[in-house]
Each structure stands twice: as C-alpha cells, then as structure tokens.
Design a protein around this motif. Structure first.
Motif, PDB file in Angstrom:
ATOM      1  N   TYR A   1       0.576  -1.158   0.136  1.00 50.64           N
ATOM      2  CA  TYR A   1       0.174   0.041  -0.042  1.00 50.64           C
ATOM      3  C   TYR A   1       1.007   1.291   0.244  1.00 50.64           C
ATOM      4  O   TYR A   1       2.121   1.556   0.465  1.00 50.64           O
ATOM      5  CB  TYR A   1      -0.592   0.492   1.238  1.00 50.64           C
ATOM      6  N   LEU A   2       0.161   1.809  -0.557  1.00 45.01           N
ATOM      7  CA  LEU A   2       0.963   4.039  -0.457  1.00 45.01           C
ATOM      8  C   LEU A   2       0.182   4.621   0.449  1.00 45.01           C
ATOM      9  O   LEU A   2      -1.034   4.445   1.213  1.00 45.01           O
ATOM     10  CB  LEU A   2       0.753   4.531  -1.958  1.00 45.01           C
ATOM     11  N   VAL A   3       1.008   4.717   2.092  1.00 42.78           N
ATOM     12  CA  VAL A   3      -0.021   5.836   3.123  1.00 42.78           C
ATOM     13  C   VAL A   3       0.775   6.985   2.548  1.00 42.78           C
ATOM     14  O   VAL A   3       2.245   7.046   2.720  1.00 42.78           O
ATOM     15  CB  VAL A   3       0.943   4.946   4.326  1.00 42.78           C
ATOM     16  N   HIS A   4       0.263   8.780   2.210  1.00 41.14           N
ATOM     17  CA  HIS A   4       0.602   9.035   1.393  1.00 41.14           C
ATOM     18  C   HIS A   4      -0.092  10.501   3.034  1.00 41.14           C
ATOM     19  O   HIS A   4      -1.321  10.300   2.950  1.00 41.14           O
ATOM     20  CB  HIS A   4      -0.322   9.689   0.605  1.00 41.14           C
ATOM     21  N   ILE A   5      -0.068  10.708   3.776  1.00 36.25           N
ATOM     22  CA  ILE A   5       0.345  12.207   4.945  1.00 36.25           C
ATOM     23  C   ILE A   5       0.278  13.380   3.885  1.00 36.25           C
ATOM     24  O   ILE A   5       1.324  14.230   4.100  1.00 36.25           O
ATOM     25  CB  ILE A   5       0.763  11.962   6.036  1.00 36.25           C
ATOM     26  N   TYR A   6      -0.910  14.484   3.923  1.00 36.06           N
ATOM     27  CA  TYR A   6      -0.721  15.801   4.381  1.00 36.06           C
ATOM     28  C   TYR A   6       0.359  16.941   4.771  1.00 36.06           C
ATOM     29  O   TYR A   6      -0.025  16.806   6.076  1.00 36.06           O
ATOM     30  CB  TYR A   6      -2.306  16.271   3.893  1.00 36.06           C
ATOM     31  N   PRO A   7       0.960  17.749   4.773  1.00 35.46           N
ATOM     32  CA  PRO A   7       1.245  17.953   5.750  1.00 35.46           C
ATOM     33  C   PRO A   7       0.507  19.125   6.010  1.00 35.46           C
ATOM     34  O   PRO A   7      -0.045  20.722   5.200  1.00 35.46           O
ATOM     35  CB  PRO A   7       2.273  18.855   4.848  1.00 35.46           C
ATOM     36  N   GLU A   8       0.392  19.510   7.344  1.00 34.74           N
ATOM     37  CA  GLU A   8      -0.211  20.476   8.745  1.00 34.74           C
ATOM     38  C   GLU A   8      -0.311  21.952   7.612  1.00 34.74           C
ATOM     39  O   GLU A   8      -0.692  22.815   8.279  1.00 34.74           O
ATOM     40  CB  GLU A   8      -1.264  20.163  10.071  1.00 34.74           C
ATOM     41  N   THR A   9       1.831  21.728   7.689  1.00 35.38           N
ATOM     42  CA  THR A   9       1.950  23.304   7.788  1.00 35.38           C
ATOM     43  C   THR A   9       1.261  23.933   6.472  1.00 35.38           C
ATOM     44  O   THR A   9       0.923  25.111   6.031  1.00 35.38           O
ATOM     45  CB  THR A   9       2.944  23.043   7.989  1.00 35.38           C
TER      46      THR A   9
END
Length: 704
Positions: free
Chosen positions: A261-269
């Motif tokens: 799988y790919l786990v992609h996290i958006y930068p909250e900054t």
C-alpha cells in the motif's frame, strides 16, 4: 444646518453598520473558508495519492517488463542448460537495475562478485521455478543493510527451466524519489508498506535496519490501520482519514500488481499557511472596504468575480495540461520502449552471433525497422511542437503534380508488393504545374497512404484519385485528392476523435500494428495551414475514404524548368584532401560523422568540447582546417560560445573559417540562434548524408 448634520450622522451610522456587518460577515466567511480549504485539500490529497500510486505502479511495471525481456534474452543466448557467471556479466552491461543475481536450477544464488548463497526457500526462486514473474521485498538485506525490491523472472533453455534471473532495486534509491512530493512548498510524508503494514521505504529519514510499522508511526492518532487497509483492499479505492492535529489527514491506496500500500500524509503546515494567508487577505480587504465601501463596492465585487474566474480558469488549464502530460508520457513510454527493447535485444544478439552473416543481416534489418519507427515517432512529436508553437511556415516551390504523384507511388511500391495490395486510380486535371510546399504535401499524402497500407489486409485494394476544381481566388485552383482502401475501417463512434493526438481506435497491442497516433493530427494541422480541408468516411469491415481539398497557385513549365536548372548535383571530387574539424562530445556521433566525411574524401580531426575546438584553431596554422562541424550542447563551452570566440580571433583567416551547426536542436529558432552566433549553416540530427554533402558542397562552392 441641522438637516445636513442629520444626513451626515445618518450616513456615518450607515457606514458603521455596513462596516460592522462586513466585519462579521468576513469573519464568518474566514471560518467557512478555512473549512472549505481543508475540504478541497482533502480532495487534492486523494488526487495526489492516486498520482503517486500510479507512479509507483509504473515503476514496478517497468521493472517487471525489463526483467522479462532480459530473461528472454538470456535464455535465447544460452548454448546449454547451464548458466555461468560470464553470462551474468554480459547481462549487467545493459541493466537498469542497481545490481543483478541469478538463482540456478538447483536454487543456488550467484552474484557478480562470485558469491553463492542458498535460495531454495526464497520466493523469487520458488515462484520463478513455477513459471511466474514477480517482485519480492527483502527487508534489511544482509549484504547491503537496505530494503531491496527484487524483480524476478524464469529463464528457460529450449523449454527447460534453468534458473531465476533477479534484478534488484535498492528501495531508498528507487522509491524515495517517487515518494517525495510537496503541497504549496511544504513537503508531505509518504510510506510504501507491505500488506502487514511494515515500512519498505519513505521520503523521510528512514533506517532500514530497524523494523518500522505504520501502525506504530500513527499510534498516537487512534487510527485502526488494519481496518483501513482492509477497506482499501476491498473497494480498490483510496481511503482517506483524519489525524490528530491534522484535519486534512492521510490517504491509503492499494497498489495493483504489488502486495502493498501507499500511505500518504498531508502536511498540516501547508493548511495553516493557506488559511493564514487567506485570512490575512480577507482582513486586508475588510480594511479597504471600510474606507472605500461607498465608492468602490461594485468594483470590488467585479474584481472578486474576475479573480475567481481567473483562478478557476488557471485550475482548469493546469488540469488540462496535467492530463495532456500524463497521456503523453504513457503513450510515449510505451511507443518508445517497444522499438528500444528490440534495438537493445538484437544488438546483443549480433554481438553473440557476429560470425553468422545471415543472422546478423536479419538482426540489422530488424534494428533498421525499429530505428525507422523510433525516428518517425520523434519527428512526429517535433513536428507537432513546431506546428503548435506557430514556428512552422509554408515554403512553396514549383511542382509538377504528375511527377510528384509518381514519386509517392514509388515510395510505397515495395510495401504494397509485400502485402499483395493492388493500387488503382487516376487523375483528371487541367493545370499540372503548381506552387506548393512539396515537403508538407508529401507528408500529408504519405501519412494517409501509409495508414491505408497498414490497415488493409493482404490482397486488398488502395485507390488514389486526383481531380481539379475551380477556386474563387484568381490564379488558384483546388486539387481534390481521394484516397480509399478496402481495409478494416473505423467505427462511427471513433470518427469524431480521429484527429485527436495519440488517438487510436485499436492499440498496438490489440492490432499488432505499430503507430503513434500522431500521423492524422499532423495531417489535419498541415492541411489547415495550407488553407485546405480534410474529411474522412469509414465503415468497419469495408474500408476508409479520405478526401483532401487544398488550394494551389497555378505555375507554368518555364518556371519548373528554371527551378530544375538551379539544382546541381554535388561532386565529391571537390572534397578530397580538405580537413574538417568535428566538434562533438558524443563518441558515437563523432565516429559516425568522421566516417561519412572520410568516405567521400575529407580528412577529419575531432574536438571533444568547445574549449578544445577553440584551442585547436588557435594552435594550428591558418588554413589547416577548411571547415568546422560544430555541435551545440557540449560540456564546458557550448557551440555558440566556441563560435563567438573563434569569430573574435585577430587572425582574419582563422576567424572567418566556415562553421556549420550540426545538432539535435532542430527548430527554426535554433537556426536563427546559429546565425546570430556567427555560423554559416545549420544541420539537424540525425543528419541526412545527402543534406550534409549538399551543405558542404555549397559552402566550398561559395568560398571558391
């Protein structure tokens, strides 16, 4: 006085009320806008995750394709069912992998250094022995202390399994670059994990010697990763979820054809930056509106609407450009890889069968065919770029349409005989001498007839008819060309898309016919440029009929004779003994050019870059070199800079030496740049030998 005061107070009160209302409204809007930004960014996160997953899938697919091709080449090169380390060394010469191994039929793994290990329990050996091609992840390799992606494929000798060929990518090298992406200047975090959640690679600093699981990384967010993995696997759709202190959150995408799988996290900054900038802009608008509300309200509304439309238009244009780029890359990657695989494979086969003249001759013919297709693809792409940039111009000359038509038929004679195709047709014209851009007209006819030949089964018929029609413009006539075939035809649903770039009703895989999907779009643009029209009628199973109507200025035979008299054949006798300096950084290009020159009587020397070229001109006596063939893109000093330095030399005989640009920069703008730098001519690579000799002949004719 009192009335004026009341009016003043009333107006001031209205302004204050309006200002207060606007402040409340805009504060509320800022909260709504923050929520909208997070919602849009969530959608953006999903789109970006899909794009990253596609890039990963493409990398895996490319690795599998490469290992398949290499295993077939290895099998075809074997003379027995035994594979030795020498064979592996030959394969590595052209590999795209970081390193390669070979597990023999007994399960012993051999590497290039001579090391041997037991691979009988390894998936890449067992799967290959069962006839499967695939990819296996090795965590914390004993040899490299890296996570490895091992692409494997079985090797057969005369149908017998002889081992598993393994191509290895180091995950930190190959995957990290793909996982790296930003949102509005802020870097996002991405992980490639297996189906148990163990991290294979990440764009962050990552120690492959330590086991890391995505559940542990996100444990502070109370997120049940196993459930999300299960949902992504079940629905085959991206699954997004919020994280603590990150409303936009992350996204999980199941990778097709790979157990992970790919786990992609958006930068909250990035969210904070966008919201902060948006709110700051809103409050600045509040201050401006308070001061100017009674004067510029209407203008502000119009300005806001215009900005929204501009942003929407920009977004749409960006999406269109991105879709076009994706479509282009997918089409080009397939169409370029197909002939390149053939060229690489048959080149290796030539090396292995160098003493077998018949085999070598056959392989060379196949390489020539692949070269021709690859060059055609590149030329088509460049042609589209020239036309769409507006740099393509018509260059008319006087032409005998009868001779032109015969020359076209001659070009296709051998191809039609190979497929046992019958050519029919005729002409009914009053004015056979015209002014036209012969090159572009030939390109139009060749593209159409070429399609007819490709898509007409053996024993079919191709008909070419030419008619003359009256034209409203004085001194002009219209040629109506009708080219028909009895080929496979096209469906009614596909016809509206026939001039779309990279559009083909049947792919190369389906039809087994190579093509780029650029021929007819180029034809349409060239016909439009010449002021003509093109229509296509077709029916599946019955064939296709293409009708061209193109206006041409009427010429006469005296003009044709005068043009023919001006064409003189270059005599190579004048080249004997002349010394050419070839400034070229590429060894292969330099060898080809110098061989061509020496075959017609020239002597030649080479300069590997612009600095060496200038040095040789300075060191040799004036007149030692008769001409310079100058590449443009060279390390250090490029061709333009070298030309300018030579033109600035004090010795006039050296500074006026003829210099011809010979470069892959093939646009009209590149010709003008060469002239501005002080060059005497321009030749585009790959260089046509006749064009090279004509150009050199003209230069020496002028100087004599």
């Amino acid at each position: 006085m009192k009335t004026d005061g009341l009016k003043k107070i009333s107006f001031t009160g209205i302004v204050r009320i309006a200002a207060a209302f606007l402040i409340v409204l805009l504060v509320a809007f800022s909260f709504l806008n923050s929520a909208r930004i997070r919602r849009v960014n969530r959608e953006y996160l999903i789109d970006k995750s899909i794009q990253l997953a596609d890039n990963l899938s493409y990398a895996f697919s490319e690795g599998l394709d490469n290992i398949k091709i290499m295993s077939m080449l290895v099998g075809s090169s074997l003379e027995t069912d035994e594979f030795d380390i020498t064979g592996l060394q030959e394969v590595i010469k052209n590999t795209v992998f970081d390193f390669m191994e070979f597990a023999d039929k007994d399960g012993m793994d051999h590497n290039i250094t001579g090391g041997v290990s037991d691979a009988r329990d390894r998936k890449y050996y067992l799967d290959a022995k069962a006839g499967h091609t695939g990819v296996e992840v090795i965590f914390n390799s004993r040899a490299t202390h890296e996570n490895l992606l091992m692409f494997y494929s079985p090797v057969y000798y005369e149908g017998t399994f002889v081992g598993s060929l393994v191509g290895v990518y180091q995950a930190t090298n190959k995957i990290t670059e793909i996982l790296t992406t930003t949102y509005f200047g802020e870097e996002a975090t991405s992980y490639l994990v297996n189906n148990r959640g163990r991290v294979i690679a990440s764009n962050l600093d990552f120690d492959p010697t330590q086991e890391a699981y995505i559940e542990d990384i996100l444990q502070n967010d109370n997120t049940n990763i196993a459930v999300l993995f299960s949902e992504a696997l079940k629905t085959h759709e991206p699954v997004s979820f919020s994280l603590r202190n990150n409303d936009t959150g992350a996204c999980i995408v199941k990778l097709p054809d790979f157990n992970g799988y790919l786990v992609h996290i958006y930068p909250e900054t990035a969210n904070a930056k966008i919201v902060r900038n948006a709110n700051l802009l809103l409050f600045l608008f509040v201050l401006l509106i308070i001061v100017l509300v009674t004067v510029v309200m209407r203008q502000l509304i119009k300005f806001y609407d215009k900005q929204q439309l501009t942003l929407l238009h920009a977004k749409n244009q960006a999406e269109i450009a991105n879709n076009a780029k994706t479509k282009f890359l997918f089409s080009m990657s397939h169409d370029i890889r197909t002939p390149m695989n053939a060229i690489i494979g048959f080149t290796e086969l030539i090396e292995r069968n160098i003493d077998d003249k018949e085999k070598v001759k056959d392989y060379i013919e196949k390489i020539k065919y692949s070269n021709g297709f690859l060059l055609s693809l590149i030329n088509n792409v460049l042609e589209m770029a020239r036309i769409e940039s507006g740099k393509e111009k018509l260059e008319e000359s006087v032409v005998d349409i009868g001779e032109f038509w015969q020359s076209v038929e001659v070009l296709f004679d051998s191809l039609m005989k190979e497929k046992n195709l019958k050519l029919e047709g005729g002409s009914d014209i009053e004015h056979p001498i015209i002014y036209t851009d012969e090159t572009k007209l030939r390109q139009i006819i060749l593209n159409i007839v070429s399609n007819s030949i490709k898509y007409t089964p053996e024993g079919g018929t191709i008909t070419m008819n030419l008619y003359e029609e009256k034209c409203d413009k004085p001194g002009y006539i219209i040629y109506k060309s009708v080219i028909s075939d009895t080929g496979i035809g096209m469906s009614k649903e596909y016809l509206p898309h026939i001039f779309d770039e990279f559009s083909r009703e049947h792919s190369t895989t389906d039809s087994k016919i190579m093509g780029t999907g650029l021929g007819l779009p180029i034809v349409k643009k060239l016909v439009d440029m010449m002021g003509g029209t093109i229509t296509v009628e077709s029916e599946p199973g019955k064939g296709t009929s293409t009708t061209l109507r193109i206006p041409h200025r009427i010429g006469d035979r005296s003009e044709l004779k005068r043009a023919a008299d001006e064409k003189t054949e270059v005599s190579v006798d004048k080249f004997k003994g002349k010394m050419i300096l070839v400034a070229e950084d590429n060894d292969l290009n330099a060898e080809i050019t110098m061989t061509i020159l020496e075959d017609v009587g020239f002597k030649s020397e080479r300069a590997a870059d612009g600095n060496e070229c200038v040095r040789l001109i300075k060191e040799r006596h004036a007149g030692y070199y008769d001409l310079i063939l100058m590449d443009i893109q060279m390390p250090g000093l490029d061709g333009y800079g070298a030309t300018q330095e030579i033109r600035a030399l004090a010795d006039r005989k050296k500074s006026t030496i003829p210099i011809i640009a010979m470069t892959a920069n093939a646009f009209e703008e590149d010709r003008r740049n060469a002239e501005r730098a002080g060059m005497n001519g321009h030749l585009a690579k790959p260089v046509d030998i006749a064009s090279l000799l004509n150009t050199l002949g003209n230069i020496f004719e002028i100087r004599s």
